[in-house]
Design a protein around this motif. Structure first.
Motif, PDB file in Angstrom:
ATOM      1  N   ASN A 102       1.649  18.100   2.004  1.00 55.84           N
ATOM      2  CA  ASN A 102       3.102  18.337   1.817  1.00 55.84           C
ATOM      3  C   ASN A 102       3.352  17.963   0.343  1.00 55.84           C
ATOM      4  O   ASN A 102       3.143  16.822  -0.157  1.00 55.84           O
ATOM      5  CB  ASN A 102       3.613  17.129   2.588  1.00 55.84           C
ATOM      6  CG  ASN A 102       5.239  17.377   2.433  1.00 55.84           C
ATOM      7  OD1 ASN A 102       5.855  18.182   1.875  1.00 55.84           O
ATOM      8  ND2 ASN A 102       5.907  16.656   3.643  1.00 55.84           N
ATOM      9  N   PRO A 103       3.642  18.987  -0.358  1.00 54.58           N
ATOM     10  CA  PRO A 103       3.929  18.756  -1.838  1.00 54.58           C
ATOM     11  C   PRO A 103       5.130  17.783  -2.048  1.00 54.58           C
ATOM     12  O   PRO A 103       5.240  17.373  -3.320  1.00 54.58           O
ATOM     13  CB  PRO A 103       4.046  20.286  -2.139  1.00 54.58           C
ATOM     14  CG  PRO A 103       4.675  21.013  -1.359  1.00 54.58           C
ATOM     15  CD  PRO A 103       4.056  20.297   0.005  1.00 54.58           C
ATOM     16  N   LYS A 104       5.977  17.670  -0.925  1.00 52.07           N
ATOM     17  CA  LYS A 104       7.196  16.790  -1.282  1.00 52.07           C
ATOM     18  C   LYS A 104       7.490  15.752  -0.477  1.00 52.07           C
ATOM     19  O   LYS A 104       8.532  15.196   0.013  1.00 52.07           O
ATOM     20  CB  LYS A 104       8.492  17.831  -1.062  1.00 52.07           C
ATOM     21  CG  LYS A 104       8.543  18.914  -2.196  1.00 52.07           C
ATOM     22  CD  LYS A 104       9.786  19.741  -2.127  1.00 52.07           C
ATOM     23  CE  LYS A 104       9.782  20.857  -3.181  1.00 52.07           C
ATOM     24  NZ  LYS A 104      10.893  21.564  -3.059  1.00 52.07           N
ATOM     25  N   HIS A 111       7.485   4.545  -1.695  1.00 56.44           N
ATOM     26  CA  HIS A 111       8.847   5.156  -1.492  1.00 56.44           C
ATOM     27  C   HIS A 111       9.567   6.167  -2.548  1.00 56.44           C
ATOM     28  O   HIS A 111      10.674   6.046  -2.885  1.00 56.44           O
ATOM     29  CB  HIS A 111       9.986   3.920  -1.345  1.00 56.44           C
ATOM     30  CG  HIS A 111       9.520   3.074  -0.243  1.00 56.44           C
ATOM     31  ND1 HIS A 111       9.576   3.334   1.183  1.00 56.44           N
ATOM     32  CD2 HIS A 111       9.137   1.822   0.005  1.00 56.44           C
ATOM     33  CE1 HIS A 111       9.072   2.487   1.847  1.00 56.44           C
ATOM     34  NE2 HIS A 111       8.495   1.439   1.294  1.00 56.44           N
ATOM     35  N   VAL A 112       8.443   6.915  -3.081  1.00 55.24           N
ATOM     36  CA  VAL A 112       9.202   8.084  -3.979  1.00 55.24           C
ATOM     37  C   VAL A 112       8.499   9.401  -3.522  1.00 55.24           C
ATOM     38  O   VAL A 112       7.524   9.469  -2.700  1.00 55.24           O
ATOM     39  CB  VAL A 112       8.428   7.638  -5.468  1.00 55.24           C
ATOM     40  CG1 VAL A 112       9.098   6.639  -5.873  1.00 55.24           C
ATOM     41  CG2 VAL A 112       7.273   7.657  -5.500  1.00 55.24           C
ATOM     42  N   GLN A 113       9.288  10.320  -3.945  1.00 55.73           N
ATOM     43  CA  GLN A 113       8.850  11.832  -3.529  1.00 55.73           C
ATOM     44  C   GLN A 113       7.461  12.087  -4.258  1.00 55.73           C
ATOM     45  O   GLN A 113       7.296  12.041  -5.552  1.00 55.73           O
ATOM     46  CB  GLN A 113       9.712  12.807  -3.713  1.00 55.73           C
ATOM     47  CG  GLN A 113       9.327  14.271  -3.051  1.00 55.73           C
ATOM     48  CD  GLN A 113      10.459  15.042  -2.969  1.00 55.73           C
ATOM     49  OE1 GLN A 113      11.156  15.344  -4.224  1.00 55.73           O
ATOM     50  NE2 GLN A 113      10.723  15.642  -2.126  1.00 55.73           N
TER      51      GLN A 113
END
Length: 195
Positions: A102-104, A111-113
């Motif tokens: 999952n690239p995002k 807790h960051v993309q």
């Protein structure tokens, strides 16, 4: 028959099926297995000579064959092809995918993309982890967010990484050769992992 035969199905079809996600109600299986008796008392199973699994994922067959002489026996499909392929479908028994590519993805600890470029499997702590194909261990130590990490460079040029392990399998080191399905470590949650 005994539920111990389930382990045979997981092992022999490990290159084709992930038994956590590929099995569905209504799937069927058959097998032909040797049984050992002492007089009239059943004492255990011998070799599984043939097996078939059929379901939504397809139909898979395994047939035992051993050439004469000192050759090792192996399982083949009904067209004579070895069941051993490039990589195992999953590197451990009875696991479910807890996080895929999952690239995002929102990182569960930071807790960051942040892109997730691997596949995480959930299994009970201590479950043995297998090498997905034959190769040589090129890294075996703790490494930051990956926790306890093993990297295996495979004979076909690919390499696989196994992270977050609770511990390494004893008796191995950098440079050790491993075969497909050889244990290299055990499920854990070292490094940046939540489970």
């Amino acid at each position: 028959e005994d539920t111990n035969l389930v382990s045979f199905f997981v092992d022999v079809f490990a290159y084709d099926l992930n038994f956590y996600v590929d099995t569905h109600p209504g799937d069927t299986y058959r097998l032909l297995v040797e049984k050992e008796y002492l007089e009239e008392e059943f004492i255990g199973y011998g070799r599984v000579l043939a097996a078939e699994y059929q379901g939504k994922a397809g139909r898979f067959r395994a047939l035992w064959w051993k050439a004469s002489g000192n050759a090792e026996g192996r399982y083949y499909d009904d067209k004579g092809r070895s069941l051993e392929k490039t990589l195992l479908k999953t590197p451990l028994k009875f696991a479910r995918v807890s996080s895929g590519f999952n690239p995002k993805r929102m990182h569960p600890v930071l807790h960051v993309q942040k892109g997730h470029w691997g596949t995480d499997y959930a299994a009970p702590p201590g479950t043995p982890i297998w090498s997905a194909a034959p190769g040589r261990i090129t890294y075996r130590a703790r490494r930051g967010g990956a926790g306890n990490l093993v990297i295996v460079k495979h004979d076909n040029g690919l390499q696989t990484l196994y992270m977050h392990m609770s511990k390494f399998k004893s008796g191995q080191r950098v440079g050790s050769r491993v075969r497909a399905k050889d244990g290299i470590g055990y499920v854990g949650s070292t490094g940046l992992a939540t489970g």
